[in-house]
Scaffold this active site. Structure first.
Site, PDB file in Angstrom:
ATOM      1  N   ASN A   1       5.549  77.763  73.234  1.00  0.00           N
ATOM      2  CA  ASN A   1       5.357  78.850  74.205  1.00  0.00           C
ATOM      3  C   ASN A   1       5.579  80.175  73.468  1.00  0.00           C
ATOM      4  O   ASN A   1       6.714  80.559  73.208  1.00  0.00           O
ATOM      5  CB  ASN A   1       6.383  78.672  75.341  1.00  0.00           C
ATOM      6  CG  ASN A   1       6.396  79.837  76.316  1.00  0.00           C
ATOM      7  OD1 ASN A   1       5.486  80.681  76.310  1.00  0.00           O
ATOM      8  ND2 ASN A   1       7.425  79.897  77.158  1.00  0.00           N
TER       9      ASN A   1
ATOM     10  N   LYS B   1       5.196  83.060  74.497  1.00  0.00           N
ATOM     11  CA  LYS B   1       5.626  84.160  75.394  1.00  0.00           C
ATOM     12  C   LYS B   1       4.774  85.407  75.120  1.00  0.00           C
ATOM     13  O   LYS B   1       3.572  85.280  74.949  1.00  0.00           O
ATOM     14  CB  LYS B   1       7.129  84.410  75.239  1.00  0.00           C
ATOM     15  CG  LYS B   1       7.933  83.120  75.435  1.00  0.00           C
ATOM     16  CD  LYS B   1       9.405  83.341  75.598  1.00  0.00           C
ATOM     17  CE  LYS B   1      10.080  81.976  75.771  1.00  0.00           C
ATOM     18  NZ  LYS B   1      11.495  82.078  76.062  1.00  0.00           N
TER      19      LYS B   1
ATOM     20  N   HIS C   1       8.065  78.962  84.738  1.00  0.00           N
ATOM     21  CA  HIS C   1       9.036  79.286  83.682  1.00  0.00           C
ATOM     22  C   HIS C   1      10.090  80.239  84.265  1.00  0.00           C
ATOM     23  O   HIS C   1       9.759  81.110  85.075  1.00  0.00           O
ATOM     24  CB  HIS C   1       8.321  79.933  82.492  1.00  0.00           C
ATOM     25  CG  HIS C   1       9.207  80.059  81.304  1.00  0.00           C
ATOM     26  ND1 HIS C   1      10.161  81.049  81.213  1.00  0.00           N
ATOM     27  CD2 HIS C   1       9.318  79.310  80.182  1.00  0.00           C
ATOM     28  CE1 HIS C   1      10.822  80.895  80.070  1.00  0.00           C
ATOM     29  NE2 HIS C   1      10.321  79.848  79.429  1.00  0.00           N
TER      30      HIS C   1
ATOM     31  N   GLU D   1      11.439  82.759  83.178  1.00  0.00           N
ATOM     32  CA  GLU D   1      11.172  84.194  82.974  1.00  0.00           C
ATOM     33  C   GLU D   1      10.173  84.702  84.014  1.00  0.00           C
ATOM     34  O   GLU D   1      10.188  85.883  84.372  1.00  0.00           O
ATOM     35  CB  GLU D   1      10.666  84.427  81.541  1.00  0.00           C
ATOM     36  CG  GLU D   1      11.821  84.289  80.550  1.00  0.00           C
ATOM     37  CD  GLU D   1      11.418  83.897  79.145  1.00  0.00           C
ATOM     38  OE1 GLU D   1      10.223  83.952  78.816  1.00  0.00           O
ATOM     39  OE2 GLU D   1      12.326  83.523  78.368  1.00  0.00           O
TER      40      GLU D   1
ATOM     41  N   GLU E   1      14.586  73.180  81.445  1.00  0.00           N
ATOM     42  CA  GLU E   1      14.958  74.337  80.634  1.00  0.00           C
ATOM     43  C   GLU E   1      16.117  75.081  81.289  1.00  0.00           C
ATOM     44  O   GLU E   1      15.894  75.985  82.114  1.00  0.00           O
ATOM     45  CB  GLU E   1      13.764  75.296  80.527  1.00  0.00           C
ATOM     46  CG  GLU E   1      12.584  74.725  79.777  1.00  0.00           C
ATOM     47  CD  GLU E   1      11.834  75.838  79.041  1.00  0.00           C
ATOM     48  OE1 GLU E   1      11.669  75.704  77.829  1.00  0.00           O
ATOM     49  OE2 GLU E   1      11.457  76.833  79.671  1.00  0.00           O
TER      50      GLU E   1
ATOM     51  N   GLY F   1      16.579  81.046  74.617  1.00  0.00           N
ATOM     52  CA  GLY F   1      16.661  82.218  73.754  1.00  0.00           C
ATOM     53  C   GLY F   1      18.082  82.637  73.411  1.00  0.00           C
ATOM     54  O   GLY F   1      18.303  83.738  72.916  1.00  0.00           O
TER      55      GLY F   1
ATOM     56  N   SER G   1      16.392  76.857  73.113  1.00  0.00           N
ATOM     57  CA  SER G   1      16.994  76.981  71.775  1.00  0.00           C
ATOM     58  C   SER G   1      16.797  75.740  70.904  1.00  0.00           C
ATOM     59  O   SER G   1      17.675  75.380  70.126  1.00  0.00           O
ATOM     60  CB  SER G   1      18.482  77.346  71.875  1.00  0.00           C
ATOM     61  OG  SER G   1      18.616  78.633  72.473  1.00  0.00           O
TER      62      SER G   1
HETATM   63  P1  PGA Z   1      13.569  79.242  73.355  1.00  0.00           P
HETATM   64  O1  PGA Z   1      12.647  79.319  74.667  1.00  0.00           O
HETATM   65  O2  PGA Z   1      13.100  78.031  72.562  1.00  0.00           O
HETATM   66  O3  PGA Z   1      13.325  80.538  72.635  1.00  0.00           O
HETATM   67  O4  PGA Z   1      14.969  79.092  73.822  1.00  0.00           O
HETATM   68  C1  PGA Z   1      12.239  78.177  75.336  1.00  0.00           C
HETATM   69  C2  PGA Z   1      11.352  78.567  76.487  1.00  0.00           C
HETATM   70  O5  PGA Z   1      11.629  79.589  77.145  1.00  0.00           O
HETATM   71  O6  PGA Z   1      10.344  77.886  76.781  1.00  0.00           O
END
Ligand code: PGA
Length: 257
Positions: free
Chosen positions: A15, A17, A103, A105, A173, A179, A219
């Protein structure tokens, strides 16, 4: 230890983003991934760039099956006057086979379970795999986060018939792991895998629920992936930050084969 889903290879989704910041950097990353992933077998890899790069990453693929293309969002309506939105048929024109939905976010921007569900229904109706993201903000000792996740799953899967389950992926998640550099432990992941499997089985029955692949995201990196995969008994990963580094993403993909 629970076996992986029989007959389906692991699935690793990158992803991107809102990255990278220019078309040329996106193409460079796409080319690096195509090269590095060329010899990996026995795993399904999906790259989900921002919509504006789908065309150029599809061109980089140039018919190669090294990775599939995913989108990070879609509008739930088939077509119409929806300024700023993108329809599923537009995505499919670039060969998109997967769409990430719900997601955290996007949920933080106000997306509701009902909207996520409408998008998921649209995706599976048109033969695109929907990756339903679920996860708690934090864990409470009373375990309320579990009913929160179950609710996200139930609402997300409303009106999705059994026959569409092969087109459903659930990505666990936890928001606290996204992140942050703090991943869920392999035993957390294992427990959540069993919990999600049970939640889906409660709706569809155990046999049909087996068709849903369950991923972990938060992460994941080239180091922790081995333990997470072996002990987390998970079907694959949804990778954010590390998916922007071709070498590390390739290590993650290879760890599942
Ligand atoms: P990350 O994000 O691997 O940077 O923690 C995962 C995600 O949001 O899909």
């Amino acid at each position: 230890m629970e076996a992986m889903k029989k007959g389906t290879p692991p699935l690793v989704i990158g992803n991107w983003k809102m990255n990278p910041q220019s078309p040329s950097l996106a193409v460079r990353l796409g080319k690096e991934l195509k090269k590095k992933l060329a010899r990996t077998e026995g795993v399904d890899v999906v790259i989900a760039p921002p919509h504006v790069y789908l065309g150029s990453i599809d061109a980089v693929r140039n018919g190669s099956k090294t990775f599939s293309l995913g989108a990070q969002n879609v509008h739930h309506e088939k077509l119409g006057a929806h300024t700023g939105e993108v329809s599923l048929s537009m995505l499919k024109a670039f060969g998109v086979t997967h769409v990430i939905l719900g997601h955290s976010e996007r949920r933080a921007e106000g997306e509701t379970d009902e909207e996520v569900n409408a998008k998921l229904v649209r995706a599976v109706k048109e033969g695109v795999t929907g990756v339903l993201c679920v996860g708690e903000r934090k864990r409470d000792p009373g375990g309320h986060y579990l009913s929160f996740i179950e609710n996200q799953i139930r609402k997300g899967l409303t009106n999705i018939g059994k026959g569409k389950l092969a087109h459903i992926v659930i990505a666990y998640e936890p928001i606290w792991a996204i992140g942050t550099g703090v991943n869920a432990t392999p035993s957390d992941v294992h427990e959540m895998r069993l919990f999600i499997e049970k939640a889906v089985s409660d709706i569809y029955g155990r046999n049909d629920a087996q068709r849903v692949r369950i991923l972990y995201g938060g992460s994941v990196n080239g180091k922790n992936v081995h333990e997470l995969f072996a002990e987390g008994t998970i079907d694959g990963f949804l990778v954010g930050g590390a998916s922007l580094h071709a070498e590390e993403f390739t290590q993650i993909v290879r760890a599942t084969t």
